[in-house]
Design a protein around this motif. Structure first.
Motif, PDB file in Angstrom:
ATOM      1  N   TYR A 225       0.921  -1.462  -0.107  1.00  0.00           N
ATOM      2  CA  TYR A 225      -0.315   0.438   0.257  1.00  0.00           C
ATOM      3  C   TYR A 225       0.719   1.212   0.012  1.00  0.00           C
ATOM      4  N   PRO A 226       0.349   2.471  -0.748  1.00  0.00           N
ATOM      5  CA  PRO A 226       1.476   3.719  -0.534  1.00  0.00           C
ATOM      6  C   PRO A 226       1.039   4.293   1.038  1.00  0.00           C
ATOM      7  N   ALA A 227       2.327   5.318   0.639  1.00  0.00           N
ATOM      8  CA  ALA A 227       1.941   5.420   2.502  1.00  0.00           C
ATOM      9  C   ALA A 227       0.534   6.039   1.956  1.00  0.00           C
ATOM     10  N   GLN A 228       0.710   6.839   0.715  1.00  0.00           N
ATOM     11  CA  GLN A 228      -1.091   7.863   1.132  1.00  0.00           C
ATOM     12  C   GLN A 228      -2.413   7.659   1.084  1.00  0.00           C
ATOM     13  N   ALA A 229      -2.586   6.232   0.622  1.00  0.00           N
ATOM     14  CA  ALA A 229      -3.713   5.354   0.970  1.00  0.00           C
ATOM     15  C   ALA A 229      -3.482   5.129   2.707  1.00  0.00           C
ATOM     16  N   HIS A 233      -6.482   6.289   5.265  1.00  0.00           N
ATOM     17  CA  HIS A 233      -7.047   5.718   6.275  1.00  0.00           C
ATOM     18  C   HIS A 233      -7.061   5.177   7.887  1.00  0.00           C
ATOM     19  N   ARG A 234      -6.020   6.076   7.940  1.00  0.00           N
ATOM     20  CA  ARG A 234      -6.044   6.820   9.636  1.00  0.00           C
ATOM     21  C   ARG A 234      -5.642   5.073  10.300  1.00  0.00           C
ATOM     22  N   GLY A 235      -5.014   4.180   9.703  1.00  0.00           N
ATOM     23  CA  GLY A 235      -4.140   3.322  10.084  1.00  0.00           C
ATOM     24  C   GLY A 235      -5.040   2.450  10.084  1.00  0.00           C
ATOM     25  N   GLU A 236      -6.171   1.730   9.170  1.00  0.00           N
ATOM     26  CA  GLU A 236      -6.395   0.953   9.002  1.00  0.00           C
ATOM     27  C   GLU A 236      -5.920  -0.294   7.915  1.00  0.00           C
ATOM     28  N   LEU A 237      -5.252   0.242   7.048  1.00  0.00           N
ATOM     29  CA  LEU A 237      -4.588  -0.166   6.379  1.00  0.00           C
ATOM     30  C   LEU A 237      -3.382  -0.489   6.433  1.00  0.00           C
ATOM     31  N   VAL A 238      -2.247  -1.517   6.698  1.00  0.00           N
ATOM     32  CA  VAL A 238      -1.207  -1.955   7.226  1.00  0.00           C
ATOM     33  C   VAL A 238      -0.393  -2.606   6.439  1.00  0.00           C
ATOM     34  N   ASN A 239       1.183  -2.786   5.352  1.00  0.00           N
ATOM     35  CA  ASN A 239       1.947  -3.158   4.840  1.00  0.00           C
ATOM     36  C   ASN A 239       2.154  -4.665   6.075  1.00  0.00           C
ATOM     37  N   TYR A 240       2.104  -5.590   5.390  1.00  0.00           N
ATOM     38  CA  TYR A 240       2.668  -6.754   6.610  1.00  0.00           C
ATOM     39  C   TYR A 240       3.865  -7.709   5.549  1.00  0.00           C
ATOM     40  N   TYR A 241       5.562  -7.518   6.240  1.00  0.00           N
ATOM     41  CA  TYR A 241       5.903  -8.649   5.178  1.00  0.00           C
ATOM     42  C   TYR A 241       6.412  -9.200   5.968  1.00  0.00           C
ATOM     43  N   GLY A 242       6.271 -11.111   5.059  1.00  0.00           N
ATOM     44  CA  GLY A 242       6.824 -11.937   5.791  1.00  0.00           C
ATOM     45  C   GLY A 242       6.026 -13.454   5.410  1.00  0.00           C
ATOM     46  N   PHE A 243       4.618 -12.433   5.930  1.00  0.00           N
ATOM     47  CA  PHE A 243       3.095 -13.407   6.277  1.00  0.00           C
ATOM     48  C   PHE A 243       2.903 -14.063   6.792  1.00  0.00           C
ATOM     49  N   GLN A 244       3.826 -14.462   8.616  1.00  0.00           N
ATOM     50  CA  GLN A 244       3.913 -15.179   9.483  1.00  0.00           C
ATOM     51  C   GLN A 244       2.486 -15.253  10.000  1.00  0.00           C
TER      52      GLN A 244
END
Length: 244
Positions: A225-229, A233-244
């Protein structure tokens, strides 16, 4: 075209163009059912059996379908079976990288594959540990009439399992284990360009010895997700790396 080729064509003309194979649906269903229920359900077991029945002759179903699938009863065993089944079923169809990424198995698989490929090359040139002595340096092929279509020919290959000690009469030898790369007199391996490209961006001969097999970097194959998105969304969207 003036006269469409119709539903019986095997070409991608827009008529009956394959979007998703039914085997993919069955294996995804089996995978999800196994995860949701903490182990394989009867329906999940049957879904995998349906895929394997298509791959084997009816006289082999008892051993290679029923016994094979029924013996994987725990959640972990059933999952491992699906991982392997998808590799066999969808080989060359562009699924594997994404499957491994969503299972968080991509890094481990690529790391082990790199060690295997370089190990096979080292053994082929006499600089390895003979761990891969079973892997043929050469394979042998010839052209023979197609028994089902007399006007055509097919390529017959031998020397893979078991290895052939010499070139069989009437066959042509082609490099196999030696085709992966080269080894200098000190045993340093250089993979061929196509194999190097397959690992590019993840592992090279300069970085492999620096990598911790227990703490490998994840494959970031989804566009983040780009930083602007995220801000919108006020923190409701988060980039997850690793898929743990």
């Amino acid at each position: 075209m003036r006269t469409p080729m119709g539903p019986n064509t095997t070409k991608s003309t827009g008529v009956n163009n394959t979007i998703m194979r039914f085997a993919d649906v069955l294996l995804m269903y089996a995978e999800v059912a196994n995860e949701n229920h903490g182990g394989p359900t009867p329906e999940a077991i049957e879904a995998v059996k349906r895929v394997r029945r298509r791959a084997f002759a009816p006289e082999d179903w008892a051993e290679k379908v029923d016994d094979y699938v029924e013996s994987r009863r725990s959640k972990e065993e059933f999952f491992d079976m699906i991982v392997q089944e998808r590799a066999w079923e969808f080989g060359g169809e562009g699924h594997r990288r994404f499957d491994l990424a969503r299972w968080n198995l991509h890094s481990k698989t690529m790391y082990n594959l790199y060690l295997d490929v370089t190990g096979i090359t080292a053994d082929a040139f006499g600089h390895g540990s003979n761990r891969y002595s079973w892997f043929p340096e050469y394979i042998y092929h010839r052209t023979v009439p197609d028994p089902e279509h007399p006007s055509r020919t097919v390529v017959e290959v031998t020397g893979i399992n078991p290895k052939e000690p010499v070139t069989p009469v009437g066959y042509t030898a082609s490099s196999f284990g030696r085709s992966f790369g080269t080894a200098d007199e000190d045993g340093n391996i250089t993979l061929n360009a196509s194999l190097e490209a397959a690992f590019r961006g993840f592992i090279t001969k300069e970085t492999v010895h620096l990598m911790d097999p227990e703490n490998l970097p994840p494959l970031r194959y989804l566009i983040p997700y780009p930083a602007q998105a995220i801000n919108d969304h006020r923190g409701e969207l988060v980039n997850y790396y690793g898929f743990q």
